[in-house]
Design a protein around this motif. Structure first.
Motif, PDB file in Angstrom:
ATOM      1  N   ASP A  24       0.116  17.362  -7.479  1.00 41.14           N
ATOM      2  CA  ASP A  24      -0.676  17.628  -6.226  1.00 41.14           C
ATOM      3  C   ASP A  24      -1.340  16.585  -7.030  1.00 41.14           C
ATOM      4  N   GLY A  25      -1.718  15.636  -6.667  1.00 39.25           N
ATOM      5  CA  GLY A  25      -2.738  14.306  -6.570  1.00 39.25           C
ATOM      6  C   GLY A  25      -2.494  13.932  -7.781  1.00 39.25           C
ATOM      7  N   ASP A  26      -3.264  13.194  -9.396  1.00 36.25           N
ATOM      8  CA  ASP A  26      -3.072  12.238 -10.455  1.00 36.25           C
ATOM      9  C   ASP A  26      -4.478  12.608 -11.376  1.00 36.25           C
ATOM     10  N   SER A  29      -7.742  10.986 -10.275  1.00 36.36           N
ATOM     11  CA  SER A  29      -8.835  11.137  -9.414  1.00 36.36           C
ATOM     12  C   SER A  29      -8.407  12.993  -8.687  1.00 36.36           C
ATOM     13  N   LEU A  31      -6.428  16.375 -10.524  1.00 32.79           N
ATOM     14  CA  LEU A  31      -5.602  17.377 -10.104  1.00 32.79           C
ATOM     15  C   LEU A  31      -5.877  18.531  -9.314  1.00 32.79           C
ATOM     16  N   ARG A  32      -4.962  18.631  -7.829  1.00 33.91           N
ATOM     17  CA  ARG A  32      -5.542  19.606  -7.344  1.00 33.91           C
ATOM     18  C   ARG A  32      -4.826  21.135  -7.702  1.00 33.91           C
ATOM     19  N   SER A 181       2.318  18.109  -2.875  1.00 33.06           N
ATOM     20  CA  SER A 181       0.913  18.737  -2.461  1.00 33.06           C
ATOM     21  C   SER A 181       1.309  19.721  -1.450  1.00 33.06           C
ATOM     22  N   SER A 266     -13.130  19.011 -10.438  1.00 24.93           N
ATOM     23  CA  SER A 266     -12.229  18.441 -11.540  1.00 24.93           C
ATOM     24  C   SER A 266     -12.076  18.469 -12.918  1.00 24.93           C
TER      25      SER A 266
END
Length: 271
Positions: A24-26, A29, A31-32, A181, A266
């Motif tokens: 979920d994201g990377d 940028s 992660l969520r 996600s 983050s």
């Protein structure tokens, strides 16, 4: 089991890559992941909520127990999620009793301190990848023990294993090891429902719209790409005694405020 009017002010997440938010994201940028999403939902009901995420990818249940339980207890959460064991399922030597024992020890310690605890069951991995069929008995055994331990300690269980939507490939990232996600969104909704948060319901169990049927050639090509791009490198790391979590630390080791608009800080924002 908490009631509908329970408000949480300190939420701590323990676990491995799923709890960290991989898929979920990377890393570039941020992660969520389901824990961040659950924290954001909690903050809608309790704006003073503070949230810590101690999870580190690649960790076995024993490592989560040894490395994360004491810091979690020190934060004195009134809500904790404990999600671990999938990395153990993938190892050649797997002992369901041993893995569940580590999970239960965490359930016991956290609930004894007064925290509400929630966890999830593991979906049928064979529905995600046919190559995972040999793991089905392991998943069944682990889920049985998770449920038993949860009953003994009053832990809320989000039963993702019982609903076919959890096996929809769209719920999983391209590596088939981590939720996408959409998958993380559904896990967060499942936990909210298990905790009986205001406004939660069982819509997370509903099937996704029908997907276009894949041709045999396209399916075979997808399988080969997965073998080369994900399973192969994973096996190499195992043979070399390496883990995806080597050198990593928790992305959010301290209790921090949460923004209920999806802008939870983050790793980069918390150091």
């Amino acid at each position: 089991m908490p009631g509908d009017d329970t408000l949480y002010r300190r939420y701590v997440a323990l676990g491995d890559s799923q709890t960290e938010g991989v898929g979920d994201g990377d890393d570039a940028s941020g992660l969520r992941g389901f824990a961040d999403r659950l924290a954001e939902e909690l903050a809608r009901h309790e704006p003073s909520l503070q949230y810590a995420n101690l999870a580190v990818r690649g960790r076995l249940a024993a490592q989560v127990h040894a490395e994360q339980l004491a810091p979690a207890l020190a934060l004195r959460p009134d809500l904790a999620t404990v999600v671990a064991g999938v990395n153990d399922l993938l190892r050649p030597r797997f002992d369901a009793d041993e893995v569940a024992g580590h999970l239960e020890a965490m359930f016991a310690a956290l609930t004894a301190q007064g925290a509400h605890v929630a966890t999830i069951t593991v979906p049928d991995l064979a529905r995600i990848s046919p190559l995972a069929r040999p793991l089905v008995p392991r998943v069944t055994a682990l889920n049985q023990r998770i449920r038993q331990a949860a009953r003994r300690h009053g832990v809320a269980v989000a039963e993702t294993a019982l609903h076919p939507v959890a096996g929809d490939i769209r719920m999983w990232s391209s590596d088939r090891l981590h939720a996408s996600s959409l998958g993380h969104q559904r896990i967060a909704a499942a936990l909210a429902h298990a905790l009986r948060l205001p406004g939660s319901d069982d819509t997370w169990t509903h099937p996704l719209p029908p997907a276009p049927l894949a041709t045999g050639w396209r399916t075979a090509t997808t399988e080969l790409r997965w073998l080369a791009g994900f399973l192969g490198p994973w096996l190499v790391r195992r043979l070399q005694g390496r883990s995806s979590g080597d050198g990593r630390t928790a992305k959010r080791p301290h209790l921090l405020p949460v923004q209920p608009d999806g802008s939870t800080p983050s790793r980069a924002d918390t150091h």
